[in-house]
Design a protein around this motif. Structure first.
Motif, PDB file in Angstrom:
ATOM      1  N   UNK A  41       1.034  -1.096   0.118  1.00 13.47           N
ATOM      2  CA  UNK A  41       0.095  -0.103  -0.136  1.00 13.47           C
ATOM      3  C   UNK A  41       0.849   1.175   0.109  1.00 13.47           C
ATOM      4  N   UNK A  42       2.040   1.247  -0.360  1.00 15.48           N
ATOM      5  CA  UNK A  42       3.280   2.263  -0.298  1.00 15.48           C
ATOM      6  C   UNK A  42       2.648   3.209  -1.371  1.00 15.48           C
ATOM      7  N   UNK A  43       2.833   4.698  -0.944  1.00 18.77           N
ATOM      8  CA  UNK A  43       2.262   5.587  -1.923  1.00 18.77           C
ATOM      9  C   UNK A  43       3.541   6.285  -2.133  1.00 18.77           C
ATOM     10  N   UNK A  44       4.011   6.963  -3.539  1.00 18.85           N
ATOM     11  CA  UNK A  44       5.100   7.711  -3.889  1.00 18.85           C
ATOM     12  C   UNK A  44       6.183   6.789  -4.158  1.00 18.85           C
ATOM     13  N   UNK A  45       6.202   5.452  -4.095  1.00 18.80           N
ATOM     14  CA  UNK A  45       7.363   4.703  -4.463  1.00 18.80           C
ATOM     15  C   UNK A  45       7.516   4.818  -5.869  1.00 18.80           C
ATOM     16  N   UNK A  46       8.771   5.111  -6.466  1.00 18.42           N
ATOM     17  CA  UNK A  46       9.233   5.624  -7.841  1.00 18.42           C
ATOM     18  C   UNK A  46      10.549   5.358  -7.941  1.00 18.42           C
ATOM     19  N   UNK A  47      11.071   5.606  -9.094  1.00 16.10           N
ATOM     20  CA  UNK A  47      12.308   5.492  -9.422  1.00 16.10           C
ATOM     21  C   UNK A  47      13.059   6.577  -8.259  1.00 16.10           C
ATOM     22  N   UNK A  48      14.172   5.876  -7.647  1.00 17.32           N
ATOM     23  CA  UNK A  48      14.913   6.541  -6.661  1.00 17.32           C
ATOM     24  C   UNK A  48      15.402   8.007  -6.937  1.00 17.32           C
ATOM     25  N   UNK A  49      15.947   8.078  -8.286  1.00 17.75           N
ATOM     26  CA  UNK A  49      16.589   9.097  -9.007  1.00 17.75           C
ATOM     27  C   UNK A  49      15.495  10.452  -8.596  1.00 17.75           C
ATOM     28  N   UNK A  50      14.126  10.086  -8.802  1.00 11.20           N
ATOM     29  CA  UNK A  50      13.136  11.211  -8.937  1.00 11.20           C
ATOM     30  C   UNK A  50      12.414  11.583  -7.646  1.00 11.20           C
ATOM     31  N   UNK A  51      13.239  11.141  -6.448  1.00  7.25           N
ATOM     32  CA  UNK A  51      12.906  11.556  -5.143  1.00  7.25           C
ATOM     33  C   UNK A  51      13.720  12.171  -4.383  1.00  7.25           C
ATOM     34  N   UNK A  52      13.495  13.221  -3.635  1.00 10.10           N
ATOM     35  CA  UNK A  52      14.404  13.995  -2.768  1.00 10.10           C
ATOM     36  C   UNK A  52      14.944  13.100  -1.639  1.00 10.10           C
ATOM     37  N   UNK A  53      15.927  13.367  -1.014  1.00  8.15           N
ATOM     38  CA  UNK A  53      16.633  12.600   0.023  1.00  8.15           C
ATOM     39  C   UNK A  53      15.680  12.334   1.249  1.00  8.15           C
ATOM     40  N   UNK A  54      15.047  13.263   1.880  1.00  9.72           N
ATOM     41  CA  UNK A  54      14.255  12.863   2.849  1.00  9.72           C
ATOM     42  C   UNK A  54      13.108  12.101   2.423  1.00  9.72           C
ATOM     43  N   UNK A  55      12.438  12.385   1.622  1.00  9.60           N
ATOM     44  CA  UNK A  55      11.364  11.343   0.848  1.00  9.60           C
ATOM     45  C   UNK A  55      11.847   9.974   0.726  1.00  9.60           C
ATOM     46  N   UNK A  56      12.704   9.866   0.087  1.00  9.40           N
ATOM     47  CA  UNK A  56      13.422   8.490  -0.289  1.00  9.40           C
ATOM     48  C   UNK A  56      13.907   7.828   0.904  1.00  9.40           C
ATOM     49  N   UNK A  57      14.536   8.581   2.105  1.00 13.82           N
ATOM     50  CA  UNK A  57      14.853   7.837   3.155  1.00 13.82           C
ATOM     51  C   UNK A  57      13.603   7.465   3.924  1.00 13.82           C
ATOM     52  N   UNK A  58      12.404   8.259   4.085  1.00  7.63           N
ATOM     53  CA  UNK A  58      11.093   7.859   4.728  1.00  7.63           C
ATOM     54  C   UNK A  58      10.591   6.543   3.930  1.00  7.63           C
ATOM     55  N   UNK A  59      10.534   6.358   2.686  1.00  8.48           N
ATOM     56  CA  UNK A  59       9.884   5.308   1.800  1.00  8.48           C
ATOM     57  C   UNK A  59      10.816   4.132   2.176  1.00  8.48           C
ATOM     58  N   UNK A  60      12.123   4.380   2.244  1.00  5.12           N
ATOM     59  CA  UNK A  60      12.863   3.323   2.486  1.00  5.12           C
ATOM     60  C   UNK A  60      12.817   2.704   3.623  1.00  5.12           C
TER      61      UNK A  60
END
Length: 210
Positions: A41-60
């Motif tokens: 149910x994750x929202x916002x998962x996308x190619x890691x290169x398109x995410x900013x660092x904070x968003x990427x870390x939270x999704x990780x």
């Protein structure tokens, strides 16, 4: 997403793998492999290169909490120089897949196949946008590699690895010309090999400014 169609055909342990750091001048290539729950149910998962660092870390963090299995594979610069970056990227992905606690029924990849793995594989063009499993693997690999490069920044501060993660930015190229390559630079890569002619084949320790 392709995962739902695969589940309709009876696949259950659907893995996605991806790598990061392929185009860098320094540092390892890092891959991750992720098997998600049946209905993520994750929202916002996308190619890691398109995410900013904070968003990427939270999704990780979210991926690590809800995944059935996650593993990372790392191939160091010396091996990249010895076998080339394409083979090194596939080797990193193979390590990540082989180290999983769950054996995949099928493996989704971003436009490649891994010849050393004997399992069903589906290469997808723009796979990190078509598969949530590949996108999740891309995020995990990116966060892991960024943390590695931050640790290398502390060891070799003159190159600014914390800011560019080893990519060929103007800042990085200027530091290479001034200090020569560090032990984690990829000696076979264009932009590093020319500098080595000036500093010698082994480069220098890159640890302190001169």
């Amino acid at each position: 997403m392709i995962e739902r169609r695969l589940r309709d055909f009876g696949f259950r342990a659907i893995a996605g793998t991806d790598e990061v750091g392929r185009g860098c001048l320094a540092g390892p290539v890092v891959a991750a492999c992720v098997i998600l729950d049946c209905e993520p149910t994750m929202v916002g998962v996308n190619d890691s290169k398109l995410l900013d660092g904070n968003h990427r870390a939270a999704l990780c963090g979210q991926i690590l909490r809800c995944a059935r299995a996650v593993q990372v594979g790392v191939v160091e610069p010396q091996t990249i120089d010895a076998i080339n970056i394409l083979r090194a990227s596939k080797l990193a992905m193979a390590h990540a897949v082989e180290n999983l606690d769950v054996r995949p029924d099928v493996l989704l990849l971003d436009a490649v196949t891994i010849e050393s793995l004997e399992m069903p594989q589906i290469p997808l063009i723009e796979g990190d946008r078509r598969s949530i499993s590949i996108a999740a693997a891309s995020i995990v690999a990116k966060v892991y590699r960024d943390l590695l490069m931050e640790s290398y920044h502390d060891r070799y501060p003159v190159y600014g690895f914390r800011h560019h993660r080893g990519y060929a930015t103007e800042e990085h190229q200027a530091a290479l010309k001034l200090y020569g390559p560090s032990p984690i630079h990829r000696k076979s890569f264009e932009g590093v090999d020319e500098v080595m002619l000036l500093f010698g084949r082994d480069g220098n320790d890159g640890g302190t400014a001169r």
